[in-house]
Motif scaffolding. Sequence first.
Motif, short mmCIF file in Angstrom:
data_model
loop_
_atom_site.label_atom_id
_atom_site.label_comp_id
_atom_site.label_asym_id
_atom_site.label_seq_id
_atom_site.Cartn_x
_atom_site.Cartn_y
_atom_site.Cartn_z
N GLU A 292 2.47 8.99 16.42
CA GLU A 292 3.98 8.63 16.56
C GLU A 292 4.33 8.68 17.83
O GLU A 292 5.44 8.10 18.37
CB GLU A 292 4.67 9.94 15.88
CG GLU A 292 5.32 9.71 14.42
CD GLU A 292 4.82 10.29 13.49
OE1 GLU A 292 4.18 11.37 13.51
OE2 GLU A 292 5.09 9.99 12.40
N GLN B 153 8.72 15.40 13.04
CA GLN B 153 7.38 14.89 12.93
C GLN B 153 6.52 15.59 12.10
O GLN B 153 6.67 16.72 12.26
CB GLN B 153 6.54 14.42 14.00
CG GLN B 153 6.75 15.28 15.07
CD GLN B 153 6.05 14.83 16.33
OE1 GLN B 153 5.03 14.17 16.56
NE2 GLN B 153 6.91 15.08 17.44
N ASN C 242 8.39 9.34 23.58
CA ASN C 242 7.04 9.18 23.32
C ASN C 242 6.24 9.48 24.69
O ASN C 242 5.21 9.86 24.48
CB ASN C 242 6.87 7.46 22.97
CG ASN C 242 7.38 7.15 21.70
OD1 ASN C 242 7.68 8.01 20.89
ND2 ASN C 242 7.06 5.99 21.24
N VAL D 155 11.75 10.23 14.01
CA VAL D 155 11.10 9.18 13.22
C VAL D 155 11.36 8.49 12.40
O VAL D 155 12.00 8.68 11.32
CB VAL D 155 9.93 10.35 12.83
CG1 VAL D 155 8.67 9.45 12.41
CG2 VAL D 155 9.45 11.53 13.73
#
Lengths: 418, 418
Positions: free
Chosen positions: B54, A52, B387, A406
């Motif tokens: 993200e 990212q 995440n 990503v």
Amino acid sequence: MTERVLILGGGFAGTAAARALRGQGLEVTLIDQRNYHLFQPLLYQVAAGDLQAEAIATPQRRLLRGGLHFRLGRVARLRLPQRSILLDDGDILSYDYLFIALGTVTNFFGNAAIANHALQIKGMEAAEAVRSHIFSALEAASHCTDPAQQQRWLSFVIAGGGPTGVEFCAALLELLRVVLPRDYPELRLEDLQVTLVQGSAALLPGFSAPLQGQAARKLQKLGAQLRFHTHVQGFDGQMVQCQPDPAIPARTLVWTAGVTANPLAATMPGARGPGGRIIVDPHLRLPEYPEVFILGDLACSSNGEFWPQVAPFALQSARHVALVLQSQRQGRPLPPPFAYRDPGSMAVIGRFDAVCEIERWHLHWHGWSAWLLWLGLHLYHIIGTRNRLLTLLDWGTDYLRHSAAVEIIRSPPDSSDP
Amino acid sequence: MTERVLILGGGFAGTAAARALRGQGLEVTLIDQRNYHLFQPLLYQVAAGDLQAEAIATPQRRLLRGGLHFRLGRVARLRLPQRSILLDDGDILSYDYLFIALGTVTNFFGNAAIANHALQIKGMEAAEAVRSHIFSALEAASHCTDPAQQQRWLSFVIAGGGPTGVEFCAALLELLRVVLPRDYPELRLEDLQVTLVQGSAALLPGFSAPLQGQAARKLQKLGAQLRFHTHVQGFDGQMVQCQPDPAIPARTLVWTAGVTANPLAATMPGARGPGGRIIVDPHLRLPEYPEVFILGDLACSSNGEFWPQVAPFALQSARHVALVLQSQRQGRPLPPPFAYRDPGSMAVIGRFDAVCEIERWHLHWHGWSAWLLWLGLHLYHIIGTRNRLLTLLDWGTDYLRHSAAVEIIRSPPDSSDP
């Protein structure tokens, strides 16, 4: 009165120079059009969905804490005789010393069609646009009913076989080989085509011949088609024109085939080296204006010594310039003339695989140990604990879970709604 | 022949419905103009620099693995009589069952000036644009020499006192109080002005009066100015016009004052509820077309029952619709009519502080225990290990290191170079 230093550009050279001048009784202001420093050597991983963008960006104001100043802005004009610069918002800033570390921009060699349609890996948003384009292409291919069009969506061309081109090519192939079978069952891996077009006879110019060969074999093993002695001549978004023929049908061209000096360099007095770089004196000063220093990618030796446009050179030039300024102001003799000390070069050519070469120890090798060294060095040089953890997390996803970190397709903000 | 289900929209409702239909012998395709599912309840944190985007985005194709299909595209037209939809790339997709989960868009109540100049927190790029705007404003203020202009750059107005407005207001104040003294020594915290404009008499409509008061007191303690019974009437990028007066000089207006049904809802037959929502039968079907189901924020009860536009409702509606379809196809009796089971509401009102209310247990409380519950629930509901780790890392930066996780100003890709 406090002497003022203006530093133009917040890349490796500019940021390092600012930090080297901290606490020396100077008023130091770094000027950049971005409010963050970017760890550019890993930008190709952002383009390939491995990382990212936020993991390699560090806010300038955080780096400049402790007495250094930051000014967000774009330099419109240098006014060296007046010892000032003009920003594009109309502000004029004056200086006693000027550090120019504005770096390079992508060189499309004047080809407007390529500039309009090709993607590039320079800057955070541009790298993210490459990733978005790759995943948009897979989406388009997955519901395309015309086989010829589908093939174009699945054809990716990389222009340029330097480190960025080679590393991106390997990362792209690893990405597609992972993502396609798992998330795009509509598509067949055999229909993929990744072509790297290189103008000269070998990849990775500057590396030793065995490592160049190793990189080429590895890319081919991953599935890349390599075309040497070939130049990309045009691109309309559908077809990549090559010289010599044949053209390559493709919807994606990623251009890594050259950089040139920031356009502001052309407005400066004095001689130019290759790529529009500015010829400097042995202490990286502009001969006509000794209060102006040139750092990083823009600097060119006056004695013909080769200075590569890489992070180690940028950092060494920043340290030298800070030392020269300190010596001058303290009335001490100047240090010996700047000499670049080459720490070696490396390039990743796939998962757990890199080529590495340390010239001064006569070391050339490749494989997982080179890759581990690359990993450690890059992780070490990434700034800040948070960014290191983000990078580790993404690399864990990439390498251990064998997935893409990503896959998000970004759009311009104004298209968010509905 | 396999029956086809099309699901329009990949928010909580659409994605949950798709996953609930997995393995039932249906051909299920989810259509969205984004290739990722977004955990929208935390979007305000992206806008306030607390969280990277993200961390709350998950690729749809990852969620739909195991036999479900994804189609990237924007629905141009519903063709209910033909049992098909038209996408804006011209493709026509036919269905046996249609799930409409297209959600809402920001409602500017027809005020074009506000729509043009205000920011909103709807969608990933829009939230990031809020963050970029905040930090651009701080940069502009830091070199602004006109005091009146500087004050406008340091004045932030939030329209709307619902959960998004309140949570964003608290997060913005926490952000500015941390970032300003440390990274903007040119600016004074006293010059900051954050104003929340609310049309009604209290914040957080729907919460109990004591918690509404608690939220207001907390925001004021953080430094917010609250204006009740006030509507934002106009904004030209410099001055926020209010009714009643006075206007508020400000360069930033964040609009959280309302949503309305996705414009496609207006093209459908049948009755409409408040906010353009579609009145459905007791099983969330369109009365005129029983093969069409309405899920999530778009659905409106025919008997006047209040259905909030929140994630729990979206998830419950998705599960009900999947169950109804399964029962129909297996010839079993339908389940009891849909009834919303309210799990409670919460809103964060600062670091380590939240208000929480669980109506069916008659619980209303606030403070760090409410905040901990909020933290745990949100972390639990974020999809995927990566995440969760990204979110934890950012929250660690925010709460423990007392810093802003993300301060990056993003620009459009085409401005990356030079």
